[in-house]
Design a protein around this motif. Structure first.
Motif, PDB file in Angstrom:
ATOM      1  N   GLY A 437     -48.689   4.876 -24.493  1.00 17.53           N
ATOM      2  CA  GLY A 437     -49.482   4.040 -25.376  1.00 17.53           C
ATOM      3  C   GLY A 437     -49.999   4.825 -26.552  1.00 17.53           C
ATOM      4  N   PRO A 438     -50.862   4.242 -27.342  1.00 14.11           N
ATOM      5  CA  PRO A 438     -51.369   4.921 -28.541  1.00 14.11           C
ATOM      6  C   PRO A 438     -52.187   6.171 -28.246  1.00 14.11           C
ATOM      7  CG  PRO A 438     -52.525   2.845 -28.155  1.00 14.11           C
ATOM      8  CD  PRO A 438     -51.358   2.858 -27.232  1.00 14.11           C
ATOM      9  N   LEU A 439     -52.673   6.324 -27.015  1.00 10.89           N
ATOM     10  CA  LEU A 439     -53.407   7.540 -26.650  1.00 10.89           C
ATOM     11  C   LEU A 439     -52.499   8.614 -26.085  1.00 10.89           C
ATOM     12  CD1 LEU A 439     -56.631   6.035 -25.015  1.00 10.89           C
ATOM     13  CD2 LEU A 439     -56.212   6.648 -27.396  1.00 10.89           C
ATOM     14  N   GLY A 440     -51.196   8.320 -25.975  1.00 10.24           N
ATOM     15  CA  GLY A 440     -50.247   9.277 -25.424  1.00 10.24           C
ATOM     16  C   GLY A 440     -49.723   8.815 -24.081  1.00 10.24           C
ATOM     17  N   ARG A 441     -49.135   9.756 -23.369  1.00 12.40           N
ATOM     18  CA  ARG A 441     -48.624   9.445 -22.025  1.00 12.40           C
ATOM     19  C   ARG A 441     -49.750   9.677 -21.023  1.00 12.40           C
ATOM     20  NH1 ARG A 441     -44.368   7.475 -19.897  1.00 12.40           N
ATOM     21  NH2 ARG A 441     -43.660   8.012 -17.809  1.00 12.40           N
ATOM     22  N   LEU A 442     -50.080   8.622 -20.293  1.00 10.31           N
ATOM     23  CA  LEU A 442     -51.200   8.674 -19.377  1.00 10.31           C
ATOM     24  C   LEU A 442     -50.721   8.570 -17.936  1.00 10.31           C
ATOM     25  CD1 LEU A 442     -53.677   6.219 -21.162  1.00 10.31           C
ATOM     26  CD2 LEU A 442     -53.465   8.690 -21.465  1.00 10.31           C
ATOM     27  N   ARG A 443     -51.095   9.546 -17.123  1.00 14.00           N
ATOM     28  CA  ARG A 443     -50.982   9.371 -15.679  1.00 14.00           C
ATOM     29  C   ARG A 443     -52.312   8.822 -15.195  1.00 14.00           C
ATOM     30  NH1 ARG A 443     -51.058  13.949 -11.023  1.00 14.00           N
ATOM     31  NH2 ARG A 443     -53.282  13.622 -11.381  1.00 14.00           N
ATOM     32  N   HIS A 444     -52.251   7.763 -14.402  1.00 15.09           N
ATOM     33  CA  HIS A 444     -53.502   7.102 -14.028  1.00 15.09           C
ATOM     34  C   HIS A 444     -53.385   6.522 -12.622  1.00 15.09           C
ATOM     35  CE1 HIS A 444     -51.860   2.954 -14.500  1.00 15.09           C
ATOM     36  NE2 HIS A 444     -51.063   3.555 -15.375  1.00 15.09           N
ATOM     37  N   ALA A 445     -54.525   6.256 -12.044  1.00 17.00           N
ATOM     38  CA  ALA A 445     -54.569   5.623 -10.729  1.00 17.00           C
ATOM     39  C   ALA A 445     -54.310   4.129 -10.875  1.00 17.00           C
ATOM     40  CB  ALA A 445     -55.930   5.852 -10.076  1.00 17.00           C
ATOM     41  N   LEU A 446     -53.538   3.602  -9.944  1.00 22.39           N
ATOM     42  CA  LEU A 446     -53.327   2.162  -9.899  1.00 22.39           C
ATOM     43  C   LEU A 446     -54.574   1.476  -9.350  1.00 22.39           C
ATOM     44  CD1 LEU A 446     -49.698   2.141  -8.453  1.00 22.39           C
ATOM     45  CD2 LEU A 446     -50.370   1.509 -10.783  1.00 22.39           C
ATOM     46  N   SER A 447     -54.717   0.204  -9.651  1.00 22.09           N
ATOM     47  CA  SER A 447     -55.854  -0.537  -9.115  1.00 22.09           C
ATOM     48  C   SER A 447     -55.672  -0.746  -7.615  1.00 22.09           C
ATOM     49  CB  SER A 447     -55.979  -1.900  -9.793  1.00 22.09           C
ATOM     50  OG  SER A 447     -57.000  -2.663  -9.166  1.00 22.09           O
ATOM     51  N   PRO A 448     -56.761  -0.623  -6.837  1.00 20.38           N
ATOM     52  CA  PRO A 448     -56.670  -0.885  -5.404  1.00 20.38           C
ATOM     53  C   PRO A 448     -56.877  -2.357  -5.064  1.00 20.38           C
ATOM     54  CG  PRO A 448     -58.873  -0.131  -5.909  1.00 20.38           C
ATOM     55  CD  PRO A 448     -58.104  -0.150  -7.227  1.00 20.38           C
ATOM     56  N   VAL A 449     -57.148  -3.198  -6.072  1.00 22.98           N
ATOM     57  CA  VAL A 449     -57.411  -4.618  -5.839  1.00 22.98           C
ATOM     58  C   VAL A 449     -56.079  -5.339  -5.703  1.00 22.98           C
ATOM     59  CG1 VAL A 449     -58.444  -6.708  -6.806  1.00 22.98           C
ATOM     60  CG2 VAL A 449     -59.596  -4.502  -7.067  1.00 22.98           C
ATOM     61  N   ARG A 450     -55.716  -5.651  -4.459  1.00 28.75           N
ATOM     62  CA  ARG A 450     -54.404  -6.236  -4.182  1.00 28.75           C
ATOM     63  C   ARG A 450     -54.533  -7.474  -3.292  1.00 28.75           C
ATOM     64  NH1 ARG A 450     -50.172  -2.555  -5.196  1.00 28.75           N
ATOM     65  NH2 ARG A 450     -50.888  -1.214  -6.913  1.00 28.75           N
ATOM     66  N   PHE A 451     -53.765  -8.506  -3.654  1.00 33.92           N
ATOM     67  CA  PHE A 451     -53.635  -9.700  -2.813  1.00 33.92           C
ATOM     68  C   PHE A 451     -52.241 -10.266  -3.024  1.00 33.92           C
ATOM     69  CE2 PHE A 451     -55.445 -10.851  -6.886  1.00 33.92           C
ATOM     70  CZ  PHE A 451     -54.710 -11.959  -7.280  1.00 33.92           C
ATOM     71  N   ALA A 452     -51.793 -11.068  -2.101  1.00 35.72           N
ATOM     72  CA  ALA A 452     -50.420 -11.581  -2.140  1.00 35.72           C
ATOM     73  C   ALA A 452     -50.152 -12.320  -3.451  1.00 35.72           C
ATOM     74  CB  ALA A 452     -50.182 -12.508  -0.953  1.00 35.72           C
ATOM     75  N   GLY A 453     -49.122 -11.878  -4.166  1.00 35.37           N
ATOM     76  CA  GLY A 453     -48.747 -12.510  -5.421  1.00 35.37           C
ATOM     77  C   GLY A 453     -49.540 -12.045  -6.619  1.00 35.37           C
ATOM     78  N   GLY A 454     -50.489 -11.125  -6.420  1.00 36.68           N
ATOM     79  CA  GLY A 454     -51.344 -10.684  -7.507  1.00 36.68           C
ATOM     80  C   GLY A 454     -50.735  -9.569  -8.331  1.00 36.68           C
ATOM     81  N   PRO A 455     -51.398  -9.161  -9.405  1.00 37.23           N
ATOM     82  CA  PRO A 455     -50.871  -8.126 -10.297  1.00 37.23           C
ATOM     83  C   PRO A 455     -51.000  -6.738  -9.678  1.00 37.23           C
ATOM     84  CG  PRO A 455     -53.059  -8.744 -11.011  1.00 37.23           C
ATOM     85  CD  PRO A 455     -52.703  -9.672  -9.870  1.00 37.23           C
ATOM     86  N   THR A 456     -50.138  -5.850 -10.110  1.00 38.20           N
ATOM     87  CA  THR A 456     -50.190  -4.459  -9.658  1.00 38.20           C
ATOM     88  C   THR A 456     -50.423  -3.491 -10.815  1.00 38.20           C
ATOM     89  OG1 THR A 456     -47.787  -4.260  -9.825  1.00 38.20           O
ATOM     90  CG2 THR A 456     -48.696  -4.906  -7.678  1.00 38.20           C
ATOM     91  N   HIS A 457     -50.175  -3.937 -12.058  1.00 41.28           N
ATOM     92  CA  HIS A 457     -50.330  -3.079 -13.226  1.00 41.28           C
ATOM     93  C   HIS A 457     -51.048  -3.845 -14.337  1.00 41.28           C
ATOM     94  CE1 HIS A 457     -47.035  -1.059 -11.121  1.00 41.28           C
ATOM     95  NE2 HIS A 457     -47.302   0.018 -11.820  1.00 41.28           N
ATOM     96  N   TRP A 458     -51.691  -3.110 -15.216  1.00 45.45           N
ATOM     97  CA  TRP A 458     -52.291  -3.710 -16.393  1.00 45.45           C
ATOM     98  C   TRP A 458     -51.194  -4.033 -17.397  1.00 45.45           C
ATOM     99  CZ3 TRP A 458     -54.708   0.164 -13.654  1.00 45.45           C
ATOM    100  CH2 TRP A 458     -56.014  -0.116 -13.209  1.00 45.45           C
ATOM    101  N   THR A 459     -51.440  -5.036 -18.214  1.00 46.85           N
ATOM    102  CA  THR A 459     -50.423  -5.454 -19.181  1.00 46.85           C
ATOM    103  C   THR A 459     -50.443  -4.629 -20.457  1.00 46.85           C
ATOM    104  OG1 THR A 459     -51.944  -7.115 -20.083  1.00 46.85           O
ATOM    105  CG2 THR A 459     -50.433  -7.830 -18.346  1.00 46.85           C
ATOM    106  N   ARG A 460     -51.503  -3.822 -20.649  1.00 46.59           N
ATOM    107  CA  ARG A 460     -51.553  -3.005 -21.860  1.00 46.59           C
ATOM    108  C   ARG A 460     -52.290  -1.709 -21.557  1.00 46.59           C
ATOM    109  NH1 ARG A 460     -54.642  -6.074 -26.399  1.00 46.59           N
ATOM    110  NH2 ARG A 460     -54.867  -3.978 -27.259  1.00 46.59           N
TER     111      ARG A 460
END
Length: 473
Positions: A437-460
């Motif tokens: 992204g505009p801040l460079g290449r970021l290694r980051h933790a994924l969100s732990p908020v998970r439910f069936a059919g829900g998102p796993t990554h941010w869109t931006r």
């Protein structure tokens, strides 16, 4: 009881929905004398269940999607600011003047990560702006801990004396904190039902907060964690900061996923801010209690102008009691409430394995917003929700210690690097991702908020601080 049932009840959730939650336990994560792993699991689980509940409501599904809480993912998320890498570079940790210091009669903890807080600390101590840590140490060694606490507080800086659990419970603030619920909830003004668009059950991923507009007036760390979570779930999150108070770059990168970032001077651009409020579903604030009231941002004043608004507030000490107007951070709350003594000793204070008060309160705050949106969908009324790091600390310490006792603490009193920059006990690489992204290449933790059919990554990825327009999309 540090578990999801307690958190879910505090949020006003239906106990029957707890059957939708399963957990994947991973011993060794977030190990501490206090039940940190259980608290973290409870906060994340309650947030995921609140998201699943809202998703079911908006799709018309009869059954709430199943929730799975993975201890490894939770541990990674609770260390997100430490696990972040920006173009391979480790983030800046606590500033040299943010640490424990020996005093003539004990210890005092200071926080000076922001330049203005450093300046106030040094000014209160009568030291020059370029004073080295050795000069601070020499001066504080001759002062009392409580005297330093009051001196620095009076100057607008941040310092608290180390207290044992017994000493904290003897304070007037502790009594006020213990008398409040974990999540303070209230119904505000009534308005016609502000229906969010119905979601198509076939859409993937299911974004329970899609179409929700969130004004984010928060800083460090609980508030940004909450709004980062709402952004993951589909909300349009617009973070607003004063033009002359930039965020710390690495902190902004860690908590900025999914959001837009703009600057706005509330004192000179009230009309623009009111226009944003008129289009918002949620306002989240993280400044010390009362700091924004002059702008008409108390829940009561907002209810008169925007009766359907969900107003979410988070603070360090709570909006009540003798410390109600004080600034504070996770590290200071740990020191004041006896957590640092429990995790170490009165002679050698320790710390929690993560900034668990910040992260835990952040996920609870997001959960409270999601539950308020679900409730609003039935009656159209706005809601007020309030949380405090000190109240989360009370929840954490309201049990006997657990896990393997530590033998000597991490040596927090000796150096800031020894405690606040400690590596996670279990490095959960499988719960990490990389994004460009505009801040460079970021290694980051994924969100732990998970439910069936829900998102796993941010869109931006995170946007540069203040780079967006102060307007809704």
């Amino acid at each position: 009881m540090t578990d999801i049932a307690f958190a879910w009840t505090a949020l006003g959730g239906d106990p029957a929905l707890l059957s939708r939650v399963t957990t994947a336990e991973l011993p060794g994560t977030l190990a501490a004398r206090l039940p940190v792993r259980r608290l973290a699991r409870a906060c994340v689980g309650a947030c995921a269940l609140a998201a699943a509940e809202l998703g079911a409501r908006r799709t018309g599904r009869a059954e709430v999607p199943g929730v799975r809480v993975d201890d490894g993912a939770v541990a990674a998320a609770f260390h997100s600011e430490r696990l972040l890498r920006v173009n391979g570079r480790a983030p800046d940790s606590f500033a040299p003047l943010s640490r424990f210091w020996r005093t003539a009669d004990g210890w005092v903890r200071t926080h000076a990560n922001y330049p203005h807080h450093r300046a106030r600390l040094l000014d209160a101590l009568g030291l020059p702006a370029d004073a080295a840590p050795a000069a601070v140490a020499a001066l504080l060694a001759e002062r009392t801990a409580l005297g330093t606490e009051e001196l620095v507080h009076a100057a607008g800086g941040l310092a608290v004396a180390l207290r044992t659990p017994h000493q904290w419970r003897a304070t007037g603030q502790a009594g006020q904190v213990a008398a409040r619920p974990l999540v303070e909830r209230a119904t505000l003004g009534a308005a016609p039902v502000r229906a969010l668009p119905r979601l198509d059950p076939a859409d993937a991923p299911l974004l329970p907060a899609a179409g929700v507009r969130v004004l984010d007036l928060t800083r460090v760390l609980a508030g940004p964690v909450a709004t980062r979570t709402l952004a993951l779930l589909g909300a349009d999150v617009l973070r607003l900061d004063p033009p002359r108070l930039p965020e710390l770059p690495d902190q902004h990168a860690d908590t900025g996923f999914g959001k837009r970032s703009a600057t706005l001077d509330l004192a000179t651009r009230r009309d623009a801010f009111e226009e944003l409020l008129a289009g918002a579903d949620v306002l989240v604030t993280g400044y010390r209690p009362g700091a924004l009231d002059r702008f008409g941002l108390s829940p009561e004043a907002l209810a008169e102008r925007h009766p359907a608004l969900v107003v979410a507030q988070v603070s360090a000490w709570g909006a009540y009691g003798p410390w109600g107007g004080r600034r504070g951070f996770d590290s200071l709350v740990q020191a004041a409430t006896g957590i640092a003594v429990t995790e170490g000793s009165a002679e050698e204070p320790g710390v929690l394995p993560a900034q668990a008060l910040d992260h835990g309160t952040g996920y609870l705050l997001a959960a409270a917003v999601l539950r308020a949106l679900t409730e609003r969908s039935y009656d159209g009324a706005g809601r007020s929700v309030r949380l405090a790091l000190a109240r989360t600390a009370h929840w954490l310490t309201d049990e006997e210690p657990y896990d393997a006792p530590k033998t000597g603490g991490p040596g927090a009193g000796a150096s800031a690097e020894a405690d606040d920059a400690a590596a996670p006990q279990v490095l959960p690489d499988a719960r990490l991702a990389e994004a460009d992204g505009p801040l460079g290449r970021l290694r980051h933790a994924l969100s732990p908020v998970r439910f069936a059919g829900g998102p796993t990554h941010w869109t931006r990825p995170p946007a540069p601080w203040g780079s967006d327009r102060a307007a809704w999309l």
